[in-house]
Design a protein around this motif. Structure first.
Motif, short mmCIF file in Angstrom:
data_model
loop_
_atom_site.label_atom_id
_atom_site.label_comp_id
_atom_site.label_asym_id
_atom_site.label_seq_id
_atom_site.Cartn_x
_atom_site.Cartn_y
_atom_site.Cartn_z
N ALA A 5 6.52 25.31 58.02
CA ALA A 5 7.20 25.10 59.30
C ALA A 5 7.72 26.41 59.90
O ALA A 5 7.99 26.46 61.10
N ARG A 6 7.86 27.45 59.11
CA ARG A 6 8.51 28.66 59.62
C ARG A 6 7.55 29.64 60.29
O ARG A 6 7.95 30.74 60.68
N TYR A 7 6.28 29.26 60.42
CA TYR A 7 5.31 30.10 61.12
C TYR A 7 4.67 29.32 62.26
O TYR A 7 4.46 28.11 62.16
N PRO A 8 4.34 30.00 63.36
CA PRO A 8 3.62 29.31 64.45
C PRO A 8 2.32 28.71 63.96
O PRO A 8 1.65 29.29 63.10
N ALA A 9 1.96 27.57 64.52
CA ALA A 9 0.76 26.87 64.07
C ALA A 9 -0.50 27.68 64.29
O ALA A 9 -1.48 27.55 63.54
N ASP A 10 -0.51 28.54 65.30
CA ASP A 10 -1.73 29.27 65.63
C ASP A 10 -1.85 30.60 64.89
O ASP A 10 -2.68 31.44 65.23
N SER A 11 -1.02 30.79 63.86
CA SER A 11 -1.13 32.03 63.07
C SER A 11 -1.72 31.69 61.70
O SER A 11 -1.25 30.80 61.01
N PRO A 12 -2.80 32.40 61.30
CA PRO A 12 -3.36 32.19 59.95
C PRO A 12 -2.30 32.53 58.90
O PRO A 12 -1.48 33.44 59.09
N LEU A 13 -2.33 31.81 57.78
CA LEU A 13 -1.30 32.00 56.76
C LEU A 13 -1.93 32.30 55.41
O LEU A 13 -2.95 31.71 55.03
N ASP A 14 -1.32 33.20 54.68
CA ASP A 14 -1.69 33.49 53.30
C ASP A 14 -0.39 33.56 52.51
O ASP A 14 0.31 34.56 52.53
N LEU A 15 -0.07 32.47 51.84
CA LEU A 15 1.20 32.37 51.13
C LEU A 15 0.98 32.50 49.63
O LEU A 15 -0.07 32.15 49.09
N ASP A 16 2.00 32.99 48.95
CA ASP A 16 1.97 33.14 47.50
C ASP A 16 2.77 32.00 46.89
O ASP A 16 3.99 31.94 47.05
N GLY A 17 2.08 31.12 46.19
CA GLY A 17 2.75 29.95 45.63
C GLY A 17 3.84 30.30 44.65
O GLY A 17 4.88 29.64 44.60
N GLU A 18 3.64 31.34 43.84
CA GLU A 18 4.67 31.72 42.87
C GLU A 18 5.92 32.24 43.57
O GLU A 18 7.04 32.00 43.12
N GLU A 19 5.75 32.93 44.69
CA GLU A 19 6.90 33.40 45.45
C GLU A 19 7.69 32.22 46.02
O GLU A 19 8.91 32.25 46.09
N LEU A 20 6.97 31.17 46.44
CA LEU A 20 7.64 30.00 47.01
C LEU A 20 8.47 29.26 45.97
O LEU A 20 9.39 28.51 46.32
N ARG A 21 8.15 29.45 44.71
CA ARG A 21 8.88 28.78 43.63
C ARG A 21 10.14 29.53 43.20
O ARG A 21 10.98 28.97 42.49
N LYS A 22 10.28 30.77 43.63
CA LYS A 22 11.39 31.59 43.15
C LYS A 22 12.74 31.13 43.72
O LYS A 22 12.85 30.76 44.89
N ARG A 23 13.74 31.18 42.89
CA ARG A 23 15.11 30.85 43.31
C ARG A 23 15.85 32.17 43.56
O ARG A 23 16.67 32.61 42.75
#
Length: 548
Positions: free
Chosen positions: A398-416
């Motif tokens: 949700a934090r990126y515009p829909a028309d922007s390609p995304l490359d996310l790191d799943g391990e980073e998303l898990r970090k507290r």
């Protein structure tokens, strides 16, 4: 004083100036106030003088100076400065600004709702996956964004129907059924069929329910597998979306358009409009009259309707069901659909500029250790929920515009850690809950007193200004169809809160310190922040934990 109240005061000042003969201009229905880029410029700013100067026949700064004199007399306004070519920078007195904390707490979950889209009736279609396999990562992006947009539109006064279009007609469903039968018989799937692990699972399930499947003729076995496989796969899609906290009001079957004769009636209606013609044995829609790159076939020469005929019938169905505005949220490979869908709207007698909106989402990739262990390239929503969890996935998408390609790191998303945006915002909410809990243990409660003038610390002014901006952000995100604006706002708000938490104490420093109205008033501000964080996270479909 809320931003809405300040905007109303500016409108009133304009109306008074017109009534007194000082201005000859039509007062706008809506005056916008915004937070200035620098807090040194005041609490709020407006460019209304720049907007009206030409119509008023006077220089912008002259008009702004005139308005500043009237606004200086408004209760709660500490001062007004004219800046640049004619901006009005407005400072509120501490009491007026601080009163917002009590307003937010009193409003509760309603704070942030607005009437920016009041009266609009919208059909919002998103995800719309083929019921031939699990939801993949592309569906996941639209599921998160589409549901957040639904919440935003409703919060801004629109009547929204969230709709999932089930692509359950056509040859792909026959291939789906044939693939299940092939796997049940231990054979290779047919050319163009489905070879995923889920097909084997469906085959095993079907054999358990119908051991006689292997003895049936091919056509009968395929029909059975198609029907039962469809039921099972669609239910799995629904269950996954429910786990992802995505809600739909309508599940609309493409097959129902064919079974009910709606496709044929749609072609006849469009022919009556004068946009259908016959050529080369086929039936065509003259979409080039409305900007499409070529005319489209509705009925093939063999008498079979095309997918485009279904699209036309589906559009007319939405129109007949009473939706003036139709928003389609389509995947990255659907750019070609924009022109043809708008052409359908025009052929149906609608205005493509207002009655239809097509949003295209770009590709997304989530990498990380878990993905490296997967077989193949498929990334399913069920995998993401198990590996990362619903909150980080929804928030990150949700934090990126829909028309922007995304490359996310799943391990980073898990970090507290504070480097993880969803953790940073959720932790701010949990911290507000902990402040309130500890304050109560110390005997600090809101009922004991509230003096907004005491909220005079610079970090309190910044936090109050951010809280006051929430309704505007919600309305703007809804109008622009951009949920990422809410996510970025929440991160900014969390930053202001964390800074305030370090600088200003809600609880007494030691046991001998007397509890004063300053402690109680700061508790109001803490609880107002908690409410806005919870409201904002709720708009994104993300939970607001009380402990982390």
């Amino acid at each position: 004083m809320t931003p809405e109240q300040l905007a109303a005061a500016i409108t009133a000042a304009l109306e008074q100036a017109v009534a007194a003969g000082d201005l000859a201009v039509e007062v706008p229905r809506e005056v916008r106030v915004e937070r200035p880029r620098s807090q040194e410029h005041g609490d709020w700013t407006t460019n209304v003088a720049l907007q009206l100067a030409k119509a008023a026949g006077m220089p912008p700064r002259e008009l702004a100076t005139h308005l500043a004199g009237r606004l200086d007399a408004v209760d709660g306004v500490a001062g007004v400065d004219v800046a640049g070519p004619g901006f009005l920078n407005i400072r509120l007195d501490a009491g007026s600004a601080g009163e917002l904390a009590r307003t937010i707490v009193a409003a509760g979950t309603a704070y942030g709702t607005n009437d920016a889209l009041d009266g609009q009736v919208i059909n919002l279609e998103f995800v719309s996956a083929n019921p031939t396999g699990p939801l993949h990562i592309g569906h996941t992006r639209w599921a998160a964004l589409g549901d957040a947009l639904r919440r935003l539109l409703q919060a801004s006064g629109a009547r929204v129907t969230a709709e999932h279009y089930i692509n359950d007609a056509g040859s792909q469903m026959d291939k789906f059924g044939a693939s299940i039968v092939a796997r049940a018989r231990g054979a290779e799937v047919p050319e163009g069929g489905y070879a995923g692990e889920w097909i084997e699972d469906l085959a095993t399930r079907l054999l358990t329910e119908r051991p006689d499947l292997l003895d049936l003729p091919d056509a009968e076995a395929t029909a059975l597998a198609r029907a039962r496989g469809y039921e099972l796969q669609l239910q799995q899609i629904k269950d996954t979306l429910e786990e992802f906290r995505v809600e739909f009001d309508v599940w609309f079957s493409e097959k129902s358009l064919h079974d009910s004769g709606e496709v044929e009636r749609a072609v006849a209606r469009l022919r009556e409009q004068g946009h259908v013609f016959d050529a080369e044995g086929a039936v065509w829609l003259r979409t080039t009259d409305f900007g499409d790159d070529r005319d489209r076939v509705l009925i093939r020469a063999n008498g079979e309707p095309t997918y485009f005929a279904s699209d036309a019938a589906y559009y007319l169905s939405k129109k007949d069901r009473g939706f003036p505005q139709k928003v389609y949220m389509l995947g990255a490979d659907h750019h070609g659909y924009v022109g043809r869908l708008k052409a359908i709207a025009a052929c149906a007698g609608d205005d493509p500029a207002t009655n239809i909106e097509v949003l295209i989402g770009q590709l997304i990739n989530i990498s990380g250790e878990r993905m490296g262990k997967r077989r193949g390239n498929a990334v399913f929503l069920t995998d993401l929920l198990e590996w990362i969890g619903s909150d980080p996935v929804r928030y990150s998408l949700a934090r990126y515009p829909a028309d922007s390609p995304l490359d996310l790191d799943g391990e980073e998303l898990r970090k507290r850690s504070n480097d993880n945006p969803v953790f940073y915002v959720q932790y701010a909410h949990a911290r507000t809950c902990n402040v309130a809990k500890l304050a109560a243990e110390d005997g600090v409660d809101r009922d004991g007193g509230f003096d907004p003038a005491l909220l005079a610390h610079p970090t309190e002014a910044a936090l109050l200004a951010a809280l006051g901006d929430f309704p505007r952000v919600v309305a703007q995100a809804a109008r622009l169809r951009e949920p990422h604006r809410v996510a970025r706002y929440l991160e900014e708000l969390a930053g202001h809160f964390h800074t305030w938490y370090v600088e200003c104490r809600v609880r007494p420093v030691d046991v001998d310190e007397e509890i004063t109205d300053l402690h109680r008033t700061r508790l109001w501000l803490n609880d107002a922040t908690r409410q806005v964080l919870a409201n904002g996270l709720g708009l994104l479909g993300v939970t607001a934990p009380e402990r982390m």
